[in-house]
Enzyme design. Structure first.
Site, PDB file in Angstrom:
ATOM      1  N   CYS A 246       0.808  -1.223   0.000  1.00  0.00           N
ATOM      2  CA  CYS A 246       0.000   0.000   0.000  1.00  0.00           C
ATOM      3  C   CYS A 246       0.842   1.275   0.000  1.00  0.00           C
ATOM      4  CB  CYS A 246      -0.947  -0.001   1.196  1.00  0.00           C
ATOM      5  SG  CYS A 246      -2.084  -1.402   1.223  1.00  0.00           S
TER       6      CYS A 246
ATOM      7  N   HIS B 210      -2.938   7.046   2.347  1.00  0.00           N
ATOM      8  CA  HIS B 210      -3.443   5.772   1.851  1.00  0.00           C
ATOM      9  C   HIS B 210      -4.807   5.492   2.467  1.00  0.00           C
ATOM     10  CE1 HIS B 210      -4.076   1.629   1.040  1.00  0.00           C
ATOM     11  NE2 HIS B 210      -3.840   1.246   2.285  1.00  0.00           N
TER      12      HIS B 210
ATOM     13  N   ASN C 165     -10.288   0.015   0.099  1.00  0.00           N
ATOM     14  CA  ASN C 165      -8.824   0.046   0.126  1.00  0.00           C
ATOM     15  C   ASN C 165      -8.310  -0.550  -1.182  1.00  0.00           C
ATOM     16  OD1 ASN C 165      -6.075  -0.532   0.523  1.00  0.00           O
ATOM     17  ND2 ASN C 165      -6.340  -1.000   2.692  1.00  0.00           N
TER      18      ASN C 165
END
Length: 348
Positions: A121, A263, A293
């Protein structure tokens, strides 16, 4: 502008010149996920802040997301020629070879430097930093940085920890050689990692360790696993710490930041990180409710949505921060440039 930023005005770096993002057409709402997991939609929403996610159709792959995101970023700045392509992903089309050369070829850039970067990520922030070094070297003039992940392909859809959280998507920026003092120029970049935390997010199977140890191909080992509480703790701690370090080096106070684009892990992590840095949570760009996500794609997806909503405008002071598996983390700051998105680019 703070003195130390003025001092860096003639430092070569990457300047963001174009932006694009893409999500698949298929929308999966919480009710579909809740029914599959035997939970309620409120249970998902309260724990994650997520309402829906976009998922690849069968036979789709990360390269498809990357190509479309890259194409949109290129269109947004007049389709320039590029000298390199970096694909940040933890879900490549194949374990070998890298996916980036195929993406470059499909975009019409055969012969350019192209490689994958896996920082999970944190991949997009890592790739931005790498591009800044490449452009600062003087060898390259223009590059394409893409973050794309098809996380749905490595999820156990019956896992209540991971199945509600992730979606698929791609985001990209065109970067050109420039200087830290101009709009879009990446100034301070700080990256970090801690391999002792590798087990908090991991896909156990598919690598050399599994095969050399003679471990069988148990399907359960092929799925992404995550220790939710540990991820929350370390994500907030690492993103806030590295962000504060970037702000200090740039001479920015937390109150100077117009937008924190972190993020998009989940809503609670985003608001807790903003508060830990000292930034008002209403200055944190949040689109995790609409896209979930998306791993390495989450920051450019959030940037596109922020522009389309009218929140992010030229001249804003922007802080980018991420935390991912590895564990990895990173942050950078910039003055947002005057960008025009491709005409067909819509908010997610």
């Amino acid at each position: 502008m703070p003195n130390n930023v003025e001092h860096e005005n003639f430092t070569r770096t990457a300047v963001i010149a174009g932006l694009g993002a893409y999500v698949p057409e298929r929308v999966v709402k919480n009710d579909e996920v809740a029914e599959r997991l035997g939970v309620t939609t409120d249970w998902i929403r309260d724990r994650t802040g997520i309402e829906q996610r976009f998922v690849l159709e069968p036979a789709g792959a990360t390269s498809d997301l990357a190509v479309e995101a890259g194409r949109r970023a290129l269109e947004s700045c007049g389709n320039p020629q590029i000298d390199f392509l970096i694909l940040a992903t933890c879900t490549p089309d194949h374990p070998f070879p890298a996916t980036a050369p195929a993406v470059a070829a499909r975009l019409g850039f055969k012969g350019v430097a192209a490689f994958d970067l896996n920082a999970a990520c944190s991949g997009f922030v890592y790739a931005l930093s790498v591009s800044a070094g490449m452009l600062a070297s003087g060898t390259y003039r223009t590059g394409l940085v893409i973050g794309a992940d098809a996380i749905s392909t490595v999820l156990d859809q019956s896992d209540t920890i991971t199945a509600p959280i992730f979606g698929d998507g791609g985001g990209a920026v065109v970067v050109r050689a420039g200087h830290t003092g101009e709009p879009g120029g990446l100034s301070t970049q700080i990256l970090g990692s801690d391999g002792d935390l590798l087990d908090i997010m991991k896909t156990p199977a598919g690598g050399s360790r599994q095969r050399s140890a003679g471990v069988g191909d148990d399907a359960a080992n092929s799925y992404f696993t995550m220790a939710g509480r540990a991820v929350y703790k370390h994500a907030v701690n690492r993103m806030s710490t590295v962000s504060s370090a970037v702000l200090e080096r740039m001479g920015w106070a937390p109150g100077d930041v117009d937008w924190l684009v972190a993020h998009q892990a989940n809503r609670r992590i985003l608001t807790a990180t903003a508060e830990a840095i000292g930034i008002s949570p209403d200055r944190a760009v949040i689109n995790v409710d609409r896209v979930a996500n998306t791993s390495a794609a989450s920051i450019p997806l959030a940037l596109v949505d922020a522009i389309r909503s009218g929140a992010l405008t030229a001249g804003n002071r922007v802080l980018l921060a991420a935390f991912g598996g590895g564990a990895t983390w990173g942050a950078t700051g910039l003055i947002w440039p005057d960008l025009t998105l491709a005409e067909h680019q819509t908010a997610t």
